[in-house]
Design a protein around this motif. Structure first.
Motif, PDB file in Angstrom:
ATOM      1  N   ASP A 268       3.347  -6.648   5.787  1.00  0.00           N
ATOM      2  CA  ASP A 268       2.333  -5.613   5.596  1.00  0.00           C
ATOM      3  C   ASP A 268       2.588  -4.525   6.635  1.00  0.00           C
ATOM      4  O   ASP A 268       2.279  -4.682   7.813  1.00  0.00           O
ATOM      5  CB  ASP A 268       0.940  -6.194   5.761  1.00  0.00           C
ATOM      6  N   LEU A 269       3.168  -3.399   6.205  1.00  0.00           N
ATOM      7  CA  LEU A 269       3.476  -2.305   7.118  1.00  0.00           C
ATOM      8  C   LEU A 269       2.227  -1.575   7.579  1.00  0.00           C
ATOM      9  O   LEU A 269       2.259  -0.845   8.567  1.00  0.00           O
ATOM     10  CB  LEU A 269       4.435  -1.318   6.451  1.00  0.00           C
ATOM     11  N   GLY A 270       1.120  -1.769   6.884  1.00  0.00           N
ATOM     12  CA  GLY A 270      -0.123  -1.118   7.288  1.00  0.00           C
ATOM     13  C   GLY A 270      -0.821  -1.835   8.421  1.00  0.00           C
ATOM     14  O   GLY A 270      -1.702  -1.279   9.070  1.00  0.00           O
ATOM     15  N   GLN A 271      -0.434  -3.102   8.658  1.00  0.00           N
ATOM     16  CA  GLN A 271      -1.043  -3.885   9.724  1.00  0.00           C
ATOM     17  C   GLN A 271       0.062  -4.569  10.519  1.00  0.00           C
ATOM     18  O   GLN A 271       0.270  -5.783  10.412  1.00  0.00           O
ATOM     19  CB  GLN A 271      -2.006  -4.913   9.138  1.00  0.00           C
ATOM     20  N   GLN A 276      -4.972  -5.628  14.235  1.00  0.00           N
ATOM     21  CA  GLN A 276      -5.104  -4.179  14.092  1.00  0.00           C
ATOM     22  C   GLN A 276      -5.630  -3.826  12.707  1.00  0.00           C
ATOM     23  O   GLN A 276      -5.111  -4.285  11.698  1.00  0.00           O
ATOM     24  CB  GLN A 276      -3.750  -3.508  14.318  1.00  0.00           C
ATOM     25  N   ASP A 277      -6.690  -3.030  12.666  1.00  0.00           N
ATOM     26  CA  ASP A 277      -7.253  -2.616  11.393  1.00  0.00           C
ATOM     27  C   ASP A 277      -6.461  -1.437  10.828  1.00  0.00           C
ATOM     28  O   ASP A 277      -5.965  -0.592  11.554  1.00  0.00           O
ATOM     29  CB  ASP A 277      -8.713  -2.200  11.574  1.00  0.00           C
ATOM     30  N   GLY A 278      -6.395  -1.376   9.529  1.00  0.00           N
ATOM     31  CA  GLY A 278      -5.699  -0.284   8.862  1.00  0.00           C
ATOM     32  C   GLY A 278      -5.537  -0.614   7.401  1.00  0.00           C
ATOM     33  O   GLY A 278      -5.740  -1.758   6.972  1.00  0.00           O
ATOM     34  N   PRO A 279      -5.188   0.377   6.568  1.00  0.00           N
ATOM     35  CA  PRO A 279      -4.998   0.104   5.142  1.00  0.00           C
ATOM     36  C   PRO A 279      -3.824  -0.842   4.920  1.00  0.00           C
ATOM     37  O   PRO A 279      -2.772  -0.700   5.532  1.00  0.00           O
ATOM     38  CB  PRO A 279      -4.711   1.498   4.561  1.00  0.00           C
ATOM     39  N   SER A 280      -4.032  -1.798   4.046  1.00  0.00           N
ATOM     40  CA  SER A 280      -2.974  -2.760   3.747  1.00  0.00           C
ATOM     41  C   SER A 280      -1.849  -2.090   2.961  1.00  0.00           C
ATOM     42  O   SER A 280      -2.094  -1.399   1.974  1.00  0.00           O
ATOM     43  CB  SER A 280      -3.552  -3.924   2.938  1.00  0.00           C
ATOM     44  N   LEU A 281      -0.608  -2.251   3.431  1.00  0.00           N
ATOM     45  CA  LEU A 281       0.581  -1.731   2.756  1.00  0.00           C
ATOM     46  C   LEU A 281       1.559  -2.890   2.548  1.00  0.00           C
ATOM     47  O   LEU A 281       2.571  -3.001   3.251  1.00  0.00           O
ATOM     48  CB  LEU A 281       1.225  -0.608   3.579  1.00  0.00           C
ATOM     49  N   PRO A 282       1.272  -3.760   1.584  1.00  0.00           N
ATOM     50  CA  PRO A 282       2.094  -4.952   1.417  1.00  0.00           C
ATOM     51  C   PRO A 282       3.456  -4.643   0.819  1.00  0.00           C
ATOM     52  O   PRO A 282       3.647  -3.652   0.112  1.00  0.00           O
ATOM     53  CB  PRO A 282       1.267  -5.819   0.462  1.00  0.00           C
ATOM     54  N   GLY A 283       4.400  -5.494   1.103  1.00  0.00           N
ATOM     55  CA  GLY A 283       5.745  -5.361   0.550  1.00  0.00           C
ATOM     56  C   GLY A 283       6.451  -6.691   0.540  1.00  0.00           C
ATOM     57  O   GLY A 283       6.040  -7.652   1.206  1.00  0.00           O
ATOM     58  N   TRP A 335       1.876   4.023   0.578  1.00  0.00           N
ATOM     59  CA  TRP A 335       0.653   4.799   0.773  1.00  0.00           C
ATOM     60  C   TRP A 335      -0.476   4.161  -0.007  1.00  0.00           C
ATOM     61  O   TRP A 335      -0.289   3.646  -1.111  1.00  0.00           O
ATOM     62  CB  TRP A 335       0.846   6.241   0.306  1.00  0.00           C
ATOM     63  N   ARG A 336      -1.658   4.165   0.597  1.00  0.00           N
ATOM     64  CA  ARG A 336      -2.867   3.711  -0.080  1.00  0.00           C
ATOM     65  C   ARG A 336      -4.017   4.636   0.316  1.00  0.00           C
ATOM     66  O   ARG A 336      -4.176   4.980   1.499  1.00  0.00           O
ATOM     67  CB  ARG A 336      -3.207   2.273   0.311  1.00  0.00           C
ATOM     68  N   SER A 337      -4.814   5.032  -0.658  1.00  0.00           N
ATOM     69  CA  SER A 337      -5.945   5.910  -0.398  1.00  0.00           C
ATOM     70  C   SER A 337      -6.984   5.196   0.453  1.00  0.00           C
ATOM     71  O   SER A 337      -7.311   4.022   0.220  1.00  0.00           O
ATOM     72  CB  SER A 337      -6.572   6.370  -1.719  1.00  0.00           C
ATOM     73  N   GLY A 338      -7.504   5.901   1.438  1.00  0.00           N
ATOM     74  CA  GLY A 338      -8.558   5.323   2.255  1.00  0.00           C
ATOM     75  C   GLY A 338      -9.885   5.250   1.525  1.00  0.00           C
ATOM     76  O   GLY A 338     -10.740   4.431   1.861  1.00  0.00           O
TER      77      GLY A 338
END
Length: 471
Positions: A268-271, A276-283, A335-338
């Motif tokens: 998860d590049l978003g976390q 650390q909080d942030g939008p999840s960007l899984p891969g 990218w993910r919309s907040g």
């Protein structure tokens, strides 16, 4: 594209596959995620719903029946060989039987699937490209697809299958690339052209076994051993693979053995940090390869050591024992919309490299983007654009130069075929998907001249519509 991201769950080898695994292209499958879980069955996602009570009754005994119908209309608008329309389609049925309700045997699954494939080939009859416009562009047949038994161990962290297997449902797969309709975004050209009958890939399966192990949460390891020649035919044949085995019941054990392995790492590049909080960007990043013990033809020289393109050649290529291919696949949400987490942009990149003597193509590269839910009011719709090309091997280029020198080939010089696809998948209902499609082919056929006419082949523009119904 329908997708789900589940937090706090453990990544494990799944016993029951997704019902869309039976489809080779245009697949509305979940986005890659470190903690992906197969969604629960939803009767609203099927046209027949509970089928007048039949499906709940079957589920009580661990029996699941899924039917997918795909209809495609294609038209060569310009370029290629013969502009005009074609139609193709399939109906796919999958029967899954869980052993626990019937026999008290936990984590066991019997899976049987069948295909009815119909229509004509736009790629072969009108376009003349190396890369087929659709995964369903394979030739007509009514056939068994897969038949295997799977057993899970240690809460399904270890999953073993034996039977007649289609490897391209699990190996070398990009979840984002599978959304596109061009067949090479499913099972790439490098494997389809370099293996016997294209290898154990849709619509063919081969006898063998597969092991899938999730030793730690972000890592999955897979290995498979199967027969390498699903239709029991020669490497070069004037008879198509679907004609050679029209029923899918050859169950060949001839030829060599195909070994395939893959490591999958979910992240998860978003976390990047645990707290650390942030939008999840899984891969999901995958690295793998295959080795085939069979005999493969040299691309430049015959059995006597003469150039295959020479007028004095026997025309019978020299054969070598063994063949290999290595690959890397990257599926990553970037990218993910907040405000609306369903609005995402996803990237895929896939590359292969293989032996330069035995294979027509030694390298292949693909990349693309998918845009989920970006159109207001259509959260389940997806837009995608992708590109791909294959690189001729050294030996095949030597053979082409020899053919020009001896004047034994009317197809001119080699050119890389490039293909670009722009597509839009519209979820009309949970069980009906429409997917209009545009594809552009640069250097159609990978050569400068049409060998039948001696004239240059113009770049091809293809329009299509895919209609997928889940019954």
């Amino acid at each position: 594209m329908f997708f789900c991201c589940f937090s706090g769950m453990v990544a494990r080898a799944e016993t029951r596959p997704l019902v869309t695994d039976v489809l080779p292209s245009g697949v509305p499958i979940p986005a890659p995620a470190p903690s992906f879980q197969v969604p629960a069955e939803d009767p609203d996602a099927e046209l027949l719903g509970e089928a007048w009570g039949a499906r709940p009754w079957l589920r009580h005994y661990g029996v699941h029946l899924n039917i997918q119908d795909v209809e495609e209309l294609w038209g060569l608008a310009a370029g290629g060989v013969h502009p005009g329309p074609t139609y193709d389609g399939i109906t796919a049925a999958t029967l899954q039987v869980e052993t626990q309700p019937l026999f008290g045997w936990h984590d066991g699954l019997l899976n049987i699937s069948a295909l009815q494939i119909r229509g004509r080939s736009l790629t072969g009859e009108r376009l003349g490209a190396l890369n087929a416009v659709s995964g369903y562009d394979v030739g007509r047949s009514t056939r068994l697809f897969e038949m295997w038994y799977g057993q899970g161990f240690f809460s399904n962290r270890l999953d073993i299958r034996v039977g007649s297997l289609d490897l391209d449902t699990e190996f070398l797969v990009s979840s984002n690339a599978s959304f596109f309709l061009n067949s090479s975004f499913g099972w790439p050209l490098s494997t389809a052209s370099n293996l016997y009958s294209g290898g154990p890939s849709w619509p063919f399966s081969a006898l063998g076994g597969r092991v899938k192990w999730a030793p730690v949460d972000p890592l999955v390891l897979m290995g498979a051993v199967t027969d390498d020649n699903p239709t029991h035919g020669p490497f070069y044949s004037s008879v198509s693979a679907t004609q050679r085995d029209p029923s899918g019941t050859t169950f060949s054990t001839a030829g060599g053995v195909l070994f395939m392995g893959e490591a999958q790492y979910s992240l998860d590049l978003g976390q990047p940090h645990p707290h650390q909080d942030g939008p999840s960007l899984p891969g999901t990043w995958k690295f793998g390869g295959l080795y085939d013990t069979g005999r493969f033809p040299d691309q430049a020289y015959d059995s006597r050591g003469l150039p295959l393109a020479s007028p004095g050649s026997s025309g019978q290529p020299r054969y070598h024992r063994g063949n290999w291919l290595a690959y890397a696949v990257f599926d990553q949400m970037i990218w993910r919309s907040g405000r609306d987490e369903r609005k995402t942009i996803n990237l895929f990149v896939r590359g292969t490299t293989s032996d330069a003597v035995r294979n027509r193509f030694s390298h292949e590269l693909q990349a693309g983007l998918t845009f989920d839910g970006l159109i207001n009011g259509h959260p389940d719709d997806t837009i995608g654009i992708a590109w791909g090309t294959s690189f001729y091997s050294h030996s095949f280029k030597v053979n082409a130069r020899n053919a020009e020198y001896f004047g034994t080939d009317a197809s001119g010089h080699l050119q890389q075929e490039h293909y670009v696809e722009l597509t839009y998948q519209a979820a009309m209902t949970p069980w009906l998907i429409l997917q209009p499609d545009l594809q552009y082919f640069r250097h159609v056929g990978g050569v400068s001249l049409n060998p039948d006419t001696g004239r240059p082949v113009r770049d091809g523009f293809v329009l299509g519509l895919n209609v997928t119904t889940t019954l």
